[in-house]
Design an enzyme around this catalytic site. Structure first.
Site, PDB file in Angstrom:
ATOM      1  N   HIS A 195     -43.874  31.478  24.244  1.00  0.00           N
ATOM      2  CA  HIS A 195     -44.885  31.987  23.321  1.00  0.00           C
ATOM      3  C   HIS A 195     -44.289  33.096  22.444  1.00  0.00           C
ATOM      4  O   HIS A 195     -44.640  33.246  21.272  1.00  0.00           O
ATOM      5  CB  HIS A 195     -46.096  32.497  24.111  1.00  0.00           C
ATOM      6  CG  HIS A 195     -47.289  32.716  23.245  1.00  0.00           C
ATOM      7  ND1 HIS A 195     -47.853  31.720  22.481  1.00  0.00           N
ATOM      8  CD2 HIS A 195     -48.013  33.822  22.984  1.00  0.00           C
ATOM      9  CE1 HIS A 195     -48.863  32.207  21.801  1.00  0.00           C
ATOM     10  NE2 HIS A 195     -48.991  33.484  22.084  1.00  0.00           N
ATOM     11  N   GLU A 437     -52.230  18.596  27.073  1.00  0.00           N
ATOM     12  CA  GLU A 437     -50.973  19.296  27.339  1.00  0.00           C
ATOM     13  C   GLU A 437     -50.631  19.290  28.824  1.00  0.00           C
ATOM     14  O   GLU A 437     -49.680  19.926  29.265  1.00  0.00           O
ATOM     15  CB  GLU A 437     -50.997  20.714  26.763  1.00  0.00           C
ATOM     16  CG  GLU A 437     -52.222  21.532  27.124  1.00  0.00           C
ATOM     17  CD  GLU A 437     -52.273  22.871  26.403  1.00  0.00           C
ATOM     18  OE1 GLU A 437     -51.290  23.293  25.796  1.00  0.00           O
ATOM     19  OE2 GLU A 437     -53.343  23.516  26.479  1.00  0.00           O
ATOM     20  N   ASP A 461     -46.505  22.545  26.082  1.00  0.00           N
ATOM     21  CA  ASP A 461     -46.823  22.514  27.508  1.00  0.00           C
ATOM     22  C   ASP A 461     -46.644  21.122  28.093  1.00  0.00           C
ATOM     23  O   ASP A 461     -46.240  20.980  29.239  1.00  0.00           O
ATOM     24  CB  ASP A 461     -48.256  23.008  27.743  1.00  0.00           C
ATOM     25  CG  ASP A 461     -48.314  24.518  27.744  1.00  0.00           C
ATOM     26  OD1 ASP A 461     -47.469  25.132  28.419  1.00  0.00           O
ATOM     27  OD2 ASP A 461     -49.170  25.087  27.056  1.00  0.00           O
ATOM     28  N   CYS A 508     -50.258  19.468  17.742  1.00  0.00           N
ATOM     29  CA  CYS A 508     -50.086  20.845  17.274  1.00  0.00           C
ATOM     30  C   CYS A 508     -48.949  21.565  17.994  1.00  0.00           C
ATOM     31  O   CYS A 508     -48.691  22.731  17.729  1.00  0.00           O
ATOM     32  CB  CYS A 508     -51.385  21.628  17.429  1.00  0.00           C
ATOM     33  SG  CYS A 508     -51.891  21.802  19.134  1.00  0.00           S
TER      34      CYS A 508
HETATM   35  C1  PEP Z   1     -48.761  23.538  23.242  1.00  0.00           C
HETATM   36  O1  PEP Z   1     -48.752  23.744  24.454  1.00  0.00           O
HETATM   37  O2  PEP Z   1     -48.097  22.634  22.677  1.00  0.00           O
HETATM   38  C2  PEP Z   1     -49.558  24.399  22.356  1.00  0.00           C
HETATM   39  C3  PEP Z   1     -49.693  24.152  21.083  1.00  0.00           C
HETATM   40  O3  PEP Z   1     -50.125  25.494  22.919  1.00  0.00           O
HETATM   41  P1  PEP Z   1     -49.347  26.864  23.241  1.00  0.00           P
HETATM   42  O4  PEP Z   1     -47.956  26.750  22.681  1.00  0.00           O
HETATM   43  O5  PEP Z   1     -50.140  27.932  22.611  1.00  0.00           O
HETATM   44  O6  PEP Z   1     -49.366  26.891  24.726  1.00  0.00           O
HETATM   45 MG    MG Z   2     -50.215  25.035  25.356  1.00  0.00          MG
END
Ligand code: PEP
Ligand code: MG
Length: 596
Positions: A195, A437, A461, A508
């Site tokens: 993150h 995810e 994820d 995403c």
């Molecule tokens: C993901 O897990 O791909 C996602 C977009 O969420 P984050 O990266 O915020 O966990």
């Molecule tokens: Mg995620």
């Protein structure tokens, strides 16, 4: 004669592209384990004064939260805070810290740390369950007081433009450290899709993570070059190296600007297929850039940023204001607003307490929110209130089973009832979708089709849980690969199921922003992608140079691959038949040159 320091090149993991050149600023994470300092006799009075000031400030903060929560969530929640306030009013307890200062000459932070730590351990070992639980209150208080005592000394504000060097920087720290003087970040730990790396990319700050040794090799003020695209740090660069990187930096900016010129146009393949490109966003400061980048709405609004940047949770009103601002900025396009996804590598706010043994498998996202209705309901209320233009959709993170959706539906009903009873204006019509995810959700995607309105595939994820590879661990980052056949198989299941039922399916995760992966994803049937704003112009440009039919053929070949490296190789080969790439492929978005 002055000795010339040798130039050293360190390889890390490319986390956020761009080149930064400047002196190092060494950042020490606030661990709240202060060092013991023996203070001189004449400073004792001042030290005690500071301790008392910190206690009063904490008491004031807690009382304010107590009043708000008593009104909004009732007595049970407020009672928890009352216990903590009472501890801060306990003169005997506080006197122990003051004695440490006056008799042992300990600094206030260390005295607090010692007394509260001992007390916490004492409570933890008591047989009475109620008293045992008080250990957590003491732990929270310790952190709150130390934050007040140490807060000012962490020195986030460096005066000259510098590169931040640290063992680790949490997303919350990045937000705090991000200001005009921050040229870039380099850390010992971290993975490309941690993150922290995502936040650095969102803020457009070059970053290299996972260097392992950077803090052992660099001192404050050492000259550095950081190449976020290549994942390289050069320590004590020679004038010649500085010159050549300054040139590269200028070229990088020129290329980015040239891609921006066509960003407003749609992403249409050579044979006419239009792909919708939305943007991922976490901070309102990204809105301007998002518009310039040609985003067609927001496909992922990570609400964590708002929660992580302050010292306490944002109130319902503040959230409403904030969400409305975002919805208005893209209206009439959509915003897919994701409910709070704390946990994992997104720091848990202080309120939550002890760290977990396996945070990525732990109390994260929807699991945390369903257990914390006093946090979840205000967020849902704020979203419903902010949706006055009707362009918001609600996205649930980390869904692993149907029960979570059922529980969620109860909670949102409750939120609506509260809004009604309070006479607040809101829009009850909102589509609800889920992040895919977690492998269990992807494998049983058909079960979810009846429960939600749309899906968004979170590859960051999904890769981590499919491969059992911690996305933030640099030691196993070579195993983290979105081209892995098992991952692709799950992605395809989700796309096909959604299409059968005519449901929107988007992606995403960071895979959607990887130019090399785009032809494959389109060949697999994706028609909606959501990517970080900086990647939008390039992704659109890639789409304008490909042909849907050849993308489908590429997928047919990739489908037969048994290894991640083979599928990746096929995608890279396909990509380089259209573009020439002078440097490491997907790592250097700015240096992609079209073939003549
Ligand atoms: C993901 O897990 O791909 C996602 C977009 O969420 P984050 O990266 O915020 O966990
Ligand atoms: Mg995620």
């Amino acid at each position: 004669m002055m000795k010339v320091k040798p130039e050293i090149t360190l390889k890390g993991i490319p986390a956020s592209s761009g080149i930064a050149i400047g002196p190092a600023y060494i950042y020490h994470e606030t661990t709240y384990e202060p060092e013991l300092q023996i203070i001189p006799q004449e400073s004792i009075e001042l030290e005690i004064k500071q301790f008392r000031k910190a206690i009063s400030a904490c008491r004031r903060d807690l009382k304010r939260v107590y009043r708000e929560s008593d009104k909004k969530y009732g007595k049970d929640f407020a009672d928890i805070l009352q216990v903590q306030i009472s501890i801060l009013e306990d003169k005997i307890f506080l006197n122990e810290v003051e004695l440490m200062i006056s008799e042992n000459n300990y600094n206030a932070a260390y005295g607090t740390f010692k007394v509260f730590k001992n007390k916490k351990e004492h409570f933890q070992h008591l047989s009475d369950e109620y008293l045992r639980e008080r250990a957590l209150d003491i732990q929270n208080l310790k952190r709150l007081i130390l934050k007040k005592l140490l807060g000012k000394k962490t020195g986030f504000n460096f005066k000259r433009p510098s590169l931040v060097v640290a063992d680790n920087v949490s997303p919350a720290d990045i937000i705090k450290l991000h200001h005009k003087n921050t040229l870039g970040f380099c850390t010992n730990v971290g993975g490309k899709n941690s993150h922290t790396a995502i936040v650095a990319r969102s803020l457009g700050v070059p970053a290299v993570v996972g260097t392992e040794f950077i803090t052992n090799m660099v001192k404050k003020g050492d000259m550095l070059i950081l190449d976020g695209g290549e994942g390289i740090i050069i320590i004590n660069p020679s004038p010649h190296t500085i010159d050549s990187y300054s040139k590269k930096r200028k070229e990088f900016i020129v290329l980015e600007n040239s891609l921006l010129k066509t960003a407003g146009k749609p992403a249409q393949t050579l044979d006419g297929k239009i792909i919708q490109i939305m943007g991922n966003i976490e901070f309102t400061e990204e809105l301007e850039q998002l518009k310039k980048s040609g985003a067609e709405g927001i496909g992922l609004y990570r609400t964590e940023g708002l929660f992580l940047s302050g010292s306490s949770f944002p109130s319902e009103d503040i959230q409403t204001e904030h969400y409305l601002k975002i919805a208005e900025a893209v209206n009439p396009e959509d915003v897919l607003i994701r409910t709070l996804d704390v946990g994992g590598d997104k720091l848990l706010p202080d309120l939550v307490g002890l760290p977990e043994k396996n945070p990525f498998l732990g109390w994260r996202a929807i699991r945390f929110c369903l257990d914390h209705k006093e946090i979840f309901i205000p967020q849902l209320k704020a979203i419903l209130r902010a949706n006055i233009h009707g362009n918001m959709k609600l996205l649930l993170p980390m869904i692993s089973s149907i029960e979570e959706i059922i529980q969620f539906k109860q909670v949102i009903k409750e939120a609506q009832e509260v809004l009604e009873s309070e006479g607040k204006k809101f829009n009850p019509d909102i589509e609800v979708g889920m992040m895919v995810e977690i492998p269990s959700a992807a494998i049983r995607i058909d079960d979810f089709l009846e429960e939600v309105d749309f899906f968004s595939i979170g590859t960051n994820d999904l890769v981590q849980y499919t491969m059992a590879v911690d996305r933030a661990n640099e030691k196993i980052s070579h195993l983290y690969n979105h081209f892995h056949p098992a991952h692709l198989h799950l992605v395809k299941l989700v796309i096909d199921a959604s299409k059968r039922k005519n449901k929107l399916v988007s992606m995403c995760g960071e895979m959607a922003g990887d130019p090399i992966a785009i032809p494959l994803l389109i060949g697999m049937g994706l028609e909606n992608l959501s990517v970080a704003h900086y990647a939008i112009p390039e992704i659109k440009d890639v789409i304008r140079h490909i042909n849907l039919d050849s993308c489908k053929k590429l997928y047919t070949r990739v489908q037969k691959c048994r290894t991640a490296s083979k599928s990746q190789y096929l995608c890279e080969t396909f990509y380089s038949s259209i573009f020439t790439v002078p440097h490491e492929l997907s790592n250097h978005r700015g240096e992609v040159y079209k073939k003549a």
